[in-house]
Design a protein around this motif. Structure first.
Motif, PDB file in Angstrom:
ATOM      1  N   GLY A 188      53.380  16.598  41.373  1.00  0.00           N
ATOM      2  CA  GLY A 188      53.778  15.276  40.927  1.00  0.00           C
ATOM      3  C   GLY A 188      54.913  15.266  39.923  1.00  0.00           C
ATOM      4  O   GLY A 188      55.522  16.306  39.567  1.00  0.00           O
ATOM      5  N   VAL A 189      54.808  14.149  39.315  1.00  0.00           N
ATOM      6  CA  VAL A 189      55.844  13.852  38.023  1.00  0.00           C
ATOM      7  C   VAL A 189      55.929  14.953  37.252  1.00  0.00           C
ATOM      8  O   VAL A 189      56.925  15.345  36.812  1.00  0.00           O
ATOM      9  CB  VAL A 189      55.696  12.364  37.493  1.00  0.00           C
ATOM     10  CG1 VAL A 189      56.632  12.380  36.434  1.00  0.00           C
ATOM     11  CG2 VAL A 189      55.901  11.404  38.723  1.00  0.00           C
ATOM     12  N   MET A 190      54.689  15.540  36.808  1.00  0.00           N
ATOM     13  CA  MET A 190      54.625  16.299  35.312  1.00  0.00           C
ATOM     14  C   MET A 190      54.405  17.681  35.963  1.00  0.00           C
ATOM     15  O   MET A 190      54.375  18.736  35.145  1.00  0.00           O
ATOM     16  CB  MET A 190      53.700  15.867  34.519  1.00  0.00           C
ATOM     17  CG  MET A 190      53.739  14.517  33.958  1.00  0.00           C
ATOM     18  SD  MET A 190      55.480  14.021  33.020  1.00  0.00           S
ATOM     19  CE  MET A 190      55.050  15.238  31.649  1.00  0.00           C
ATOM     20  N   ASP A 236      43.079  12.688  38.513  1.00  0.00           N
ATOM     21  CA  ASP A 236      43.618  12.651  39.783  1.00  0.00           C
ATOM     22  C   ASP A 236      44.915  12.936  40.057  1.00  0.00           C
ATOM     23  O   ASP A 236      45.922  11.964  40.082  1.00  0.00           O
ATOM     24  CB  ASP A 236      42.987  11.414  40.899  1.00  0.00           C
ATOM     25  CG  ASP A 236      43.434  11.628  42.215  1.00  0.00           C
ATOM     26  OD1 ASP A 236      44.047  12.850  42.481  1.00  0.00           O
ATOM     27  OD2 ASP A 236      43.360  10.539  43.185  1.00  0.00           O
ATOM     28  N   VAL A 237      45.547  13.995  39.866  1.00  0.00           N
ATOM     29  CA  VAL A 237      46.920  14.283  39.490  1.00  0.00           C
ATOM     30  C   VAL A 237      47.621  14.166  40.806  1.00  0.00           C
ATOM     31  O   VAL A 237      49.129  13.941  40.718  1.00  0.00           O
ATOM     32  CB  VAL A 237      47.353  15.782  38.717  1.00  0.00           C
ATOM     33  CG1 VAL A 237      46.520  15.622  37.390  1.00  0.00           C
ATOM     34  CG2 VAL A 237      46.619  16.744  39.625  1.00  0.00           C
ATOM     35  N   SER A 238      47.067  14.304  41.846  1.00  0.00           N
ATOM     36  CA  SER A 238      47.730  14.176  43.360  1.00  0.00           C
ATOM     37  C   SER A 238      47.732  12.918  43.701  1.00  0.00           C
ATOM     38  O   SER A 238      48.639  12.314  44.265  1.00  0.00           O
ATOM     39  CB  SER A 238      47.248  15.229  44.294  1.00  0.00           C
ATOM     40  OG  SER A 238      45.943  14.748  44.641  1.00  0.00           O
ATOM     41  N   ASN A 281      48.463  11.671  36.681  1.00  0.00           N
ATOM     42  CA  ASN A 281      49.356  13.006  36.789  1.00  0.00           C
ATOM     43  C   ASN A 281      50.355  12.902  35.440  1.00  0.00           C
ATOM     44  O   ASN A 281      50.343  13.785  34.640  1.00  0.00           O
ATOM     45  CB  ASN A 281      50.300  12.787  37.980  1.00  0.00           C
ATOM     46  CG  ASN A 281      51.376  14.194  37.914  1.00  0.00           C
ATOM     47  OD1 ASN A 281      52.455  14.290  37.114  1.00  0.00           O
ATOM     48  ND2 ASN A 281      50.870  14.927  38.877  1.00  0.00           N
ATOM     49  N   ILE A 282      50.909  11.541  35.126  1.00  0.00           N
ATOM     50  CA  ILE A 282      51.710  11.367  33.796  1.00  0.00           C
ATOM     51  C   ILE A 282      50.875  11.664  32.420  1.00  0.00           C
ATOM     52  O   ILE A 282      51.203  12.389  31.814  1.00  0.00           O
ATOM     53  CB  ILE A 282      52.314  10.169  33.832  1.00  0.00           C
ATOM     54  CG1 ILE A 282      53.404  10.088  34.867  1.00  0.00           C
ATOM     55  CG2 ILE A 282      53.159   9.713  32.567  1.00  0.00           C
ATOM     56  CD1 ILE A 282      53.992   8.876  35.190  1.00  0.00           C
ATOM     57  N   GLU A 283      49.595  11.091  32.547  1.00  0.00           N
ATOM     58  CA  GLU A 283      48.871  11.306  31.391  1.00  0.00           C
ATOM     59  C   GLU A 283      48.534  12.758  31.203  1.00  0.00           C
ATOM     60  O   GLU A 283      48.449  13.318  30.108  1.00  0.00           O
ATOM     61  CB  GLU A 283      47.610  10.452  31.453  1.00  0.00           C
ATOM     62  CG  GLU A 283      46.604  10.727  30.205  1.00  0.00           C
ATOM     63  CD  GLU A 283      45.577   9.827  29.985  1.00  0.00           C
ATOM     64  OE1 GLU A 283      44.959   9.595  29.162  1.00  0.00           O
ATOM     65  OE2 GLU A 283      45.190   8.986  30.912  1.00  0.00           O
ATOM     66  N   ALA A 284      48.137  13.341  32.271  1.00  0.00           N
ATOM     67  CA  ALA A 284      47.649  14.873  32.114  1.00  0.00           C
ATOM     68  C   ALA A 284      48.939  15.654  31.471  1.00  0.00           C
ATOM     69  O   ALA A 284      48.651  16.433  30.529  1.00  0.00           O
ATOM     70  CB  ALA A 284      47.460  15.476  33.444  1.00  0.00           C
ATOM     71  N   GLY A 285      50.345  15.675  32.156  1.00  0.00           N
ATOM     72  CA  GLY A 285      51.478  16.140  31.570  1.00  0.00           C
ATOM     73  C   GLY A 285      51.652  15.775  30.220  1.00  0.00           C
ATOM     74  O   GLY A 285      51.839  16.559  29.274  1.00  0.00           O
ATOM     75  N   VAL A 286      51.576  14.625  29.764  1.00  0.00           N
ATOM     76  CA  VAL A 286      51.821  14.096  28.378  1.00  0.00           C
ATOM     77  C   VAL A 286      50.681  14.744  27.470  1.00  0.00           C
ATOM     78  O   VAL A 286      50.984  15.263  26.235  1.00  0.00           O
ATOM     79  CB  VAL A 286      51.953  12.466  28.371  1.00  0.00           C
ATOM     80  CG1 VAL A 286      52.129  12.271  26.670  1.00  0.00           C
ATOM     81  CG2 VAL A 286      53.167  12.108  29.136  1.00  0.00           C
ATOM     82  N   ALA A 287      49.455  14.745  27.713  1.00  0.00           N
ATOM     83  CA  ALA A 287      48.289  15.104  27.064  1.00  0.00           C
ATOM     84  C   ALA A 287      48.706  16.703  26.841  1.00  0.00           C
ATOM     85  O   ALA A 287      48.247  17.259  25.879  1.00  0.00           O
ATOM     86  CB  ALA A 287      46.894  14.901  27.675  1.00  0.00           C
TER      87      ALA A 287
END
Length: 295
Positions: free
Chosen positions: A202-204, A224-226, A232-238
């Motif tokens: 994904g994005v991140m 649910d990053v997929s 997905n974005i929150e996971a990457g930023v976190a």
């Protein structure tokens, strides 16, 4: 070690004599430019345009043909389309594919794909699930063996929503929004449908194992990053916030996002990681200046 969505491929060294031969042999067709997409390799681009790899590298003064960067503009020498039968029918875009990889697989060129699909405004921005017309022939979907990319089911957000989401989550986690936008552009070109050869999504470009850890120990809820671009974005930023906190600086946090915190702590920043950080800072400066990433 955290692996992010970059693919490196070992290829043959440049040979001056071969460069000279092909420089003389190329047809007198005007050169064009190609903006490198996240995940692309120089060899794929050369194959898609029907240009020898060493000629493309020489034309762009590339010393290490295993390292190119998303957003970089390459000059492609004029060249006749590659030999071989024309592609036929239609092709449904799969996660992780680009016009370059599709052209390579279908034995056509990026130029011919664009000509067959006049609705394509930005050749570096295509979307999973869209159907492309292939030059010549009638409609026929590729067989399951014609692609090796992973199938990912998700509800895509409109492309205009992604920079807004990146900004919102960056603000929520106390990170410079333009830095987050630059990192996401480097990783995926702001595309949720991208899946790397290492399985980053994904994005991140988050690995499922990293997402599980973030959900349990950082974000505190399932992610649910997929299937969900917001997650997905929150996971990457976190994850970036966690890395900045633990390394003590923004640049080291960005470096750890690419190289992995364990590797960064044990062996220091690799040369390619230094270039990755520099590239993201350059993209950030570009966005600040022009309001958009370098398409």
């Amino acid at each position: 070690m955290i692996i992010v969505g970059r693919r490196w491929r070992q290829t043959a060294a440049l040979m001056t004599s071969a460069v000279l031969f092909w420089s003389l042999a190329l047809a007198p067709v005007a050169a064009e430019s190609h903006v490198v997409e996240p995940g692309e390799t120089l060899s794929e681009i050369a194959l898609a345009y029907g240009v020898p790899l060493n000629v493309l590298a020489e034309q762009n003064h590339i010393v290490n043909i295993d390292i190119i960067y998303a957003g970089e503009s390459l000059t492609v020498p004029g060249q006749a389309p590659p030999a071989g039968p024309p592609a036929r029918g239609t092709h449904t875009i799969q996660p992780g594919e680009s016009l370059t990889s599709i052209a390579t697989m279908q034995r056509t060129t990026v130029q011919q794909l664009i000509a067959a699909n006049p609705d394509i405004v930005n050749p570096n921005l295509i979307f999973v699930g869209e159907s492309l017309n292939l030059p010549g022939g009638t409609s026929s979907e590729p067989s399951s063996s014609s692609t090796t990319t992973t199938q990912v089911s998700y509800t895509p957000a409109a492309s205009a929503d992604i920079p807004t989401l990146l900004t919102q989550y960056a603000q929520a986690y106390g990170i410079d929004p333009v830095l987050v936008q630059a990192l996401a552009w480097q990783e995926s070109g702001w595309r949720q449908g991208v899946v790397s050869s290492a399985g980053a999504i994904g994005v991140m470009q988050i690995l499922p194992s990293t997402a599980d850890w973030l959900a349990a120990d950082v974000v505190g809820r399932p992610l649910d990053v997929s299937g969900n671009v917001n997650d997905n974005i929150e996971a990457g930023v976190a994850f970036l916030r966690y890395l900045i906190n633990n390394t003590g600086s923004v640049q080291l946090g960005v470096a750890a996002y690419y190289q992995g915190p364990g590797s960064l702590a044990s062996i220091g920043m690799l040369a390619e990681t230094q270039q990755y950080v520099s590239n993201i800072m350059a993209i950030r400066s570009y966005i600040l200046l022009y309001g958009t990433p370098p398409y």
